[in-house]
Design an enzyme around this catalytic site. Structure first.
Site: not given
Ligand code: SPQ
Length: 428
Positions: A120, A21, A313, A386
């Site tokens: 998604r 992130s 996650d 994951r």
């Molecule tokens: O980037 P991506 O594919 O959405 O990755 C994930 C992960 O598992 O690595 C989720 F699938 O992480 C997101 C996390 O779930 C990363 C993130 C961020 O960097 O802001 C926030 C989370 O998602 P969300 O939809 O809750 O904001």
């Protein structure tokens, strides 16, 4: 295909790669800043490299030497119209955060993702950005990728997030940087706050009050150096591995322990794990430290409410821990898992049950009856990094080998996963 056998335990210390992130956000903010920024400890996984490529296609010079990036920022007004469609690959973070940026740029862009990302939801960012005045077109009324953005002036809004999502919060705040006036986002519950911790390092002022964050449009970002801490979401696989295997004693060093991300440490502690941590440093506002875990006797727990966003996650690997706990674990309020890289509720249940676990999917989570010995089988990551890593850790405790189909999905967030795991494994 990867085949892994039962282990005699895990021992030693390890640094996991940079936080995903924070790596994404560092590239975005440094590209939009004026001047040259250096990002060290950058995660060179496929997802973060997509964000790098997106900015290169808009004229930003980004030099990479291993995990160090030098980014020659162009400022909010210096990016150029890309000559090619922008590819987000598998990365939800790139897709959602970049939507906030692309909506504010004075030129046309078109974007797409891989098969998983194309399933998604994008309406969660498109709706507020349209409310700000953005011109956005795409499949199913721009609910899904591919999506295009056209030039259109943005105005600040106040937006109450209908889902608990750091990506949506960040997209609206990024749109707010390009908007006239003030943009305010109100969350239903706390989600990861790296956008809020990192933007001030680039000279942006935000005001925060409880669950409300506001940003004034038109602020200039100035270059900053960022040292990215280790990713707690990657560390989580080894924390659980050490807790559920015999003769284990593992320390994960220099890992990010931001209180909006340390839910896995809290959850394992609640289950009775032999886990402790010390904060050794602060990088900007981000606490960093060492987490130590030893072989543990775990007890089933109920996880619901506020902790869920903090551990979202890590739920696949937490579910594996729960299969080895005494009693029942219930995970609720985690419907968001259905719209990740896979439907993670279904993927966790299908794959762990194939290994002998007893997990029942529910509408917003799962019920795990613990204390089940696991056995070998053929499972698949289903293209979800994951899920693939959770399966690899499960194989450390199975009677018989586990074969993992599509292990390459792990490169999305942790290209050195198997060699790091190998470093910790006690050799017979
Ligand atoms: O980037 P991506 O594919 O959405 O990755 C994930 C992960 O598992 O690595 C989720 F699938 O992480 C997101 C996390 O779930 C990363 C993130 C961020 O960097 O802001 C926030 C989370 O998602 P969300 O939809 O809750 O904001």
């Amino acid at each position: 295909m990867n085949r892994i056998s039962r282990t005699e335990g895990l021992h030693g210390s390890l640094r996991v790669p940079g936080d995903k992130s924070i790596s994404h956000r560092s590239v975005i903010f440094a590209s939009l800043a004026e001047g040259v920024s250096k990002i060290s400890g950058f995660l060179d996984g496929e997802d973060c490299l997509r964000t790098v490529e997106v900015f290169r296609n808009m004229g930003v010079q980004i030099d990479r030497t291993g995990t160090t990036l030098t980014i020659h920022g162009k400022g909010l007004k210096g990016l150029k119209e890309p000559e090619v469609p922008l590819y987000f690959g598998n990365s939800g973070t790139t897709a959602r955060l970049m939507s906030g940026v692309l909506a504010g740029l004075p030129f046309f862009t078109t974007t797409y993702g891989d098969e998983s990302l194309s399933r998604r939801p994008m309406d969660r960012v498109v709706a507020p950005l349209r409310e700000m005045g953005a011109s956005i077109y795409g499949r199913e009324g721009a609910k899904k990728l591919p999506i295009s953005f056209d030039q259109s002036p943005l105005r600040g809004i106040t937006y109450e997030l209908p889902v608990k999502s750091a990506q949506v919060k960040s997209a609206v705040l990024l749109g707010g940087l390009f908007a006239e006036g003030k943009t305010t986002v109100i969350e239903q519950g706390r989600t990861r706050n790296h956008t809020e911790t990192l933007l001030p390092q680039f000279g942006v002022e935000l005001t925060e009050e409880d669950l409300k964050v506001s940003i004034d449009g038109g602020q200039v970002l100035t270059a900053a150096d960022v040292d990215v801490p280790g990713d707690i979401s990657s560390a989580a696989f080894f924390l659980v591995a050490a807790a559920i295997t015999r003769n284990s004693d593992v320390t994960i060093e220099h890992v990010g322990l931001n209180e909006t991300r340390n839910g896995i440490v809290q959850a394992l502690d609640q289950m009775g794990a032999d886990i402790s941590y010390t904060i050794t440093d602060y990088i900007g506002e981000e606490p960093v430290g060492d987490v130590k875990v030893r072989s543990s006797t775990l007890e089933g727990q109920t996880f619901e409410g506020d902790i869920i966003s903090n551990v979202i996650d890590e739920i696949p690997i937490l579910a594996l821990a729960a299969t080895q706990a005494k009693g029942r674990t219930i995970i609720k309020d985690a419907k968001e898992l259905k719209v990740k890289e896979t439907d993670r509720i279904q993927a966790v249940c299908d794959n762990l049950n194939a290994l002998g676990a007893s997990i029942t999917p529910t509408e917003d989570g799962m019920i795990i009856d613990g204390g089940t010995p696991l056995h070998g089988a053929e499972v698949s990551s289903a293209g979800d990094h994951r899920i693939g890593m959770m399966e690899a850790i499960a194989s450390l405790i199975t009677e018989g080998d586990v074969s993992i189909q599509q292990p390459e999905a792990i490169n999305i967030s942790y290209p050195s996963f198997f060699s790091d795991l190998d470093q910790l494994l006690v050799k017979k």
